[in-house]
Design a protein around this motif. Sequence first.
Motif, short mmCIF file in Angstrom:
data_model
loop_
_atom_site.label_atom_id
_atom_site.label_comp_id
_atom_site.label_asym_id
_atom_site.label_seq_id
_atom_site.Cartn_x
_atom_site.Cartn_y
_atom_site.Cartn_z
N TYR A 154 -14.18 5.63 -7.39
CA TYR A 154 -14.20 5.40 -5.95
C TYR A 154 -15.34 4.47 -5.56
N GLN A 155 -16.46 4.57 -6.22
CA GLN A 155 -17.64 3.79 -5.87
C GLN A 155 -17.68 2.42 -6.53
N ALA A 156 -16.59 2.03 -7.19
CA ALA A 156 -16.53 0.71 -7.81
C ALA A 156 -16.44 -0.38 -6.74
N SER A 157 -16.91 -1.56 -7.07
CA SER A 157 -16.85 -2.68 -6.14
C SER A 157 -15.42 -3.20 -6.01
N TYR A 158 -15.17 -3.88 -4.91
CA TYR A 158 -13.88 -4.55 -4.75
C TYR A 158 -13.87 -5.89 -5.49
N ARG A 159 -15.04 -6.36 -5.91
CA ARG A 159 -15.14 -7.65 -6.60
C ARG A 159 -14.60 -7.49 -8.02
N THR A 160 -13.68 -8.33 -8.40
CA THR A 160 -13.03 -8.24 -9.70
C THR A 160 -13.79 -9.05 -10.74
N ASN A 161 -13.43 -8.82 -12.01
CA ASN A 161 -13.95 -9.63 -13.11
C ASN A 161 -12.77 -10.30 -13.81
N ASP A 162 -13.06 -11.06 -14.85
CA ASP A 162 -12.01 -11.81 -15.53
C ASP A 162 -10.97 -10.91 -16.18
N PHE A 163 -11.31 -9.65 -16.41
CA PHE A 163 -10.41 -8.76 -17.14
C PHE A 163 -9.71 -7.74 -16.24
N ASN A 164 -9.91 -7.79 -14.93
CA ASN A 164 -9.19 -6.85 -14.07
C ASN A 164 -8.64 -7.49 -12.81
N LYS A 165 -8.74 -8.80 -12.67
CA LYS A 165 -8.30 -9.44 -11.44
C LYS A 165 -6.80 -9.35 -11.21
N GLU A 166 -6.04 -9.08 -12.27
CA GLU A 166 -4.58 -8.95 -12.12
C GLU A 166 -4.15 -7.51 -11.87
N ASP A 167 -5.08 -6.58 -11.96
CA ASP A 167 -4.73 -5.16 -11.83
C ASP A 167 -4.59 -4.76 -10.37
N THR A 168 -3.43 -4.22 -10.03
CA THR A 168 -3.20 -3.68 -8.68
C THR A 168 -2.71 -2.24 -8.72
N ARG A 169 -2.71 -1.61 -9.92
CA ARG A 169 -2.11 -0.27 -10.05
C ARG A 169 -3.04 0.77 -10.65
N TYR A 170 -4.04 0.35 -11.41
CA TYR A 170 -4.75 1.31 -12.26
C TYR A 170 -6.18 1.57 -11.82
N PHE A 171 -6.59 1.11 -10.65
CA PHE A 171 -7.86 1.47 -10.00
C PHE A 171 -9.08 1.00 -10.79
N SER A 172 -8.97 -0.19 -11.36
CA SER A 172 -10.13 -0.78 -12.03
C SER A 172 -11.13 -1.32 -11.03
N HIS A 173 -10.73 -1.47 -9.79
CA HIS A 173 -11.61 -1.93 -8.72
C HIS A 173 -11.02 -1.44 -7.40
N GLN A 174 -11.82 -1.40 -6.38
CA GLN A 174 -11.32 -1.07 -5.05
C GLN A 174 -10.53 -2.28 -4.53
N GLU A 175 -9.39 -1.99 -3.95
CA GLU A 175 -8.56 -3.06 -3.40
C GLU A 175 -8.72 -3.09 -1.88
N PRO A 176 -9.19 -4.19 -1.32
CA PRO A 176 -9.39 -4.25 0.14
C PRO A 176 -8.11 -3.93 0.89
N ARG A 177 -8.25 -3.22 2.00
CA ARG A 177 -7.11 -2.87 2.84
C ARG A 177 -7.52 -2.98 4.30
N LEU A 178 -6.59 -3.40 5.12
CA LEU A 178 -6.86 -3.59 6.54
C LEU A 178 -7.23 -2.26 7.18
N LEU A 179 -8.26 -2.29 8.02
CA LEU A 179 -8.61 -1.08 8.76
C LEU A 179 -7.41 -0.63 9.58
N SER A 180 -7.26 0.66 9.77
CA SER A 180 -6.20 1.16 10.64
C SER A 180 -6.49 0.72 12.07
N ALA A 181 -5.48 0.78 12.90
CA ALA A 181 -5.63 0.34 14.29
C ALA A 181 -6.78 1.07 14.97
N GLU A 182 -6.83 2.38 14.79
CA GLU A 182 -7.86 3.18 15.44
C GLU A 182 -9.25 2.88 14.87
#
Length: 819
Positions: free
Chosen positions: A642-670
């Motif tokens: 959970y405390q991993a950075s959202y900044r990727t490295n050369d070996f995880n920039k293609e990962d979108t499924r396995y939680f190697s980094h935090q993936e930025p997400r739009l804040l909810s409306a509220e």
Amino acid sequence: ASASIQLVATTTFAGQPLTAMSDAVSVNVLASPAKLEVFPTALQMNGTHDVRLLAATGFDAVGSPRDWTRDCQIVSSNPAVVRVEGNKVVPVADGTAELIVSAGAVQQTVAAQVANIAKPRVTQFENEVLVALSKQSCNSGACHGSPSGKGGFRLSLRAFDKQLDQLTLLREEFGRRINPMEPEKSLLLQKPLMKVAHGGGVQIRKHDPAYEVLRTWIAEGAKLDPPETARCVKLELYPSTKRVLNRVTSPTQQMIAIAHYSDGSTRDMTHLVAYETSNTSVAEVDASGLVTSHARGEAAILVRYLEHIESVPLMFVEDVPGFKWDAPPTNNFVDELVNAKLQQLQYLPAATADDSEFLRRVYLDVIGLLPNLEETKAFLADTNPEKRGTLIDQLLVRPEHAKFWALKWGDLLRMTGKSVGDEGVYKYNRWVEEAIRENMPYDEFAKALITASGSTLSNPPANFYRTATDTNDCVETISQVFLGARLQCAKCHNHPFERWTQDNYYGLGAFFNRVQRKKTPRPNEMFVYVSTAGDVTQPRTGQVMKPWLPQVGSIDAANENDRRTDFAAWLVNPENPYFARIEANRIWSQVFARGIVDPIDDFRDSNPPSNAPLLDALAKEFVANRFDRRHLLRVILNSRTYQASYRTNDFNKEDTRYFSHQEPRLLSAEQLLDAVNQTTGTQQTFGSLPPGTKATQLPAPDLVKVDFLKVFGQPERSTVCACERADDSNLAMAIELFNGPMIYERLRDGNNRFRRSLAAGVSFEDTVRELYLAALCRQPSEAELTTAIEHSQTRDDAASALEDVCWALLNTDEFLFQH
């Protein structure tokens, strides 16, 4: 040593070509395996039609598998009894033989026995003809399986209604679809062959196994099954368990499907079952059951035979040049299980987020709000190495946490003034908020909702049956919220992608059909009670349904005073395979960009978890701690994952499924509305709600109309689907941020943050620093600060320059996204 060769291996099965690869590809031919596994281990063949396939798997010295099915040699000891064609075993005469399977220097022997070669056999309508139609997708929802059919011809979806299919194939239109005298001229064959105009185009070819089944059945007189015909009771797959393959040395995997029937017989149906893959970017599967890898990752191969659906997960790995496992230390079992998957797939975890990034993230995830300046400064100045865990504990007991997570449950429970009344929605929201604040165990929370009765005002959980307005609504709501199953499809037919049947749907309904609702003299009050009579009738069969539970079956001795108590007892049982996993996945998804199963309320074989051991461990932890949601959330928040950075490295920039980094997400409306107000130091009023109420604390979206919230995806709460809350950016959002009235009013407010600072004599530079701390929980970089100062020199006064700086800050991705 290995050599690179060009390989195209072709054989046939039941008249269908089996091609090892669609094109010639370069593969590594490895040395002889250390161990060879052959499936099936023995063959009992009954009659000339009982053709079987063999599959071979070789294991190297460390136990890594490779599919040898198309590379091994298979020899029959007695060709007069069984003949071998590639990996196909064809019965010839009664008797016995041995099949010698060789892979390099390793051999296995399979005993084969053949009987009843001279006994005539008639093609079976249900077990073969309907399966053949499913194989070619003739009865899919996009074709003749749609509710109204296509071109005047309707079949039941995926062959779920045998009686309807008998009618439309044999009796409808005076039987003109079948021509037993000249089978090849039957419309059932001519149309999908495009010999006669067909809106669906070519759907079958003469070499397809399905064509041969249909043609033979018609030639035999298109007979229906006699009453004693054995039905399929189980579908067996090979491989039967998860398999990890190196996609360089083993880019393919042959599937085999064996149908087991009620009379004890079996039949190889590999050529007739339907195949699907959960992830086409990782692997595809062809009509013969050959899986071909395209990329590293995981895919579940789904196999369907009538109402039987089974799946096998396959993982394809490969060596990534330059990869070296160098993971940060783990904090708990979450990190261990995430890292195990990452190491296997060779994704390197991101670095740990810095304090500013973590601080902003955890505040928004736990209480929905940005920290104030004092909280930010205090945390960033704190040198205690345990400060993150301490902050998590503090946030979890703050009143804002209960209010914010009550908002999330408000979405699931369809909590609106329109559905439960203005007075009712306040009481309902307050009950959920108190349950979270008091850390009510999740099993008690679920039972209170499912078994609620009485006044919707004096007993707020009873509103659950006010939003779930009838039996079908109850089934679909409860299954999606508490079982993670979308059963809407099963109302009219068997679920096309899961094991749920129409009988299951109405069997579940039998628990809730006796729930009654009536209005009372008191305005906006409804009284919920349970009748002692009333049954559910299956609309297709007319059968009166007994209450039914997954993995249990029909309940003969249900509590007739209130059947819901039996369902609730089963639901919250620690052994229930659904209940804890669904909530653990939901909690996980609230603090990551996706769930371990995603969508979070769509658990099915064709949508497998990205990390099944992780989900199982979270569910086990949840149950072991008596369904303590706060404890589970604390475990996740304290993980390094959970405390991993959202900044990727050369070996995880293609990962979108396995939680190697935090993936930025739009804040909810509220969250976004509150964040804008927090940054600008302004207040939002919400009608008659108490001053200081935050958008993340609203009981319902229809109590106060705020256009900004609607633009940014605030849901109407008309369904229980998590997908109703929009999380994608669009043009309306951009216009609102650039020129919208809400942002304009905050920037021009005479009492906003930067105007108060200037009035108090704070310098322009320090005011900019305050804005950055308020919005991003960090100081501006030297470049950012210099740009702001230079811009101020182009404006007439500091306030107008700060308007521009603040406006630009509110439009950055760093502000708009949780990261």
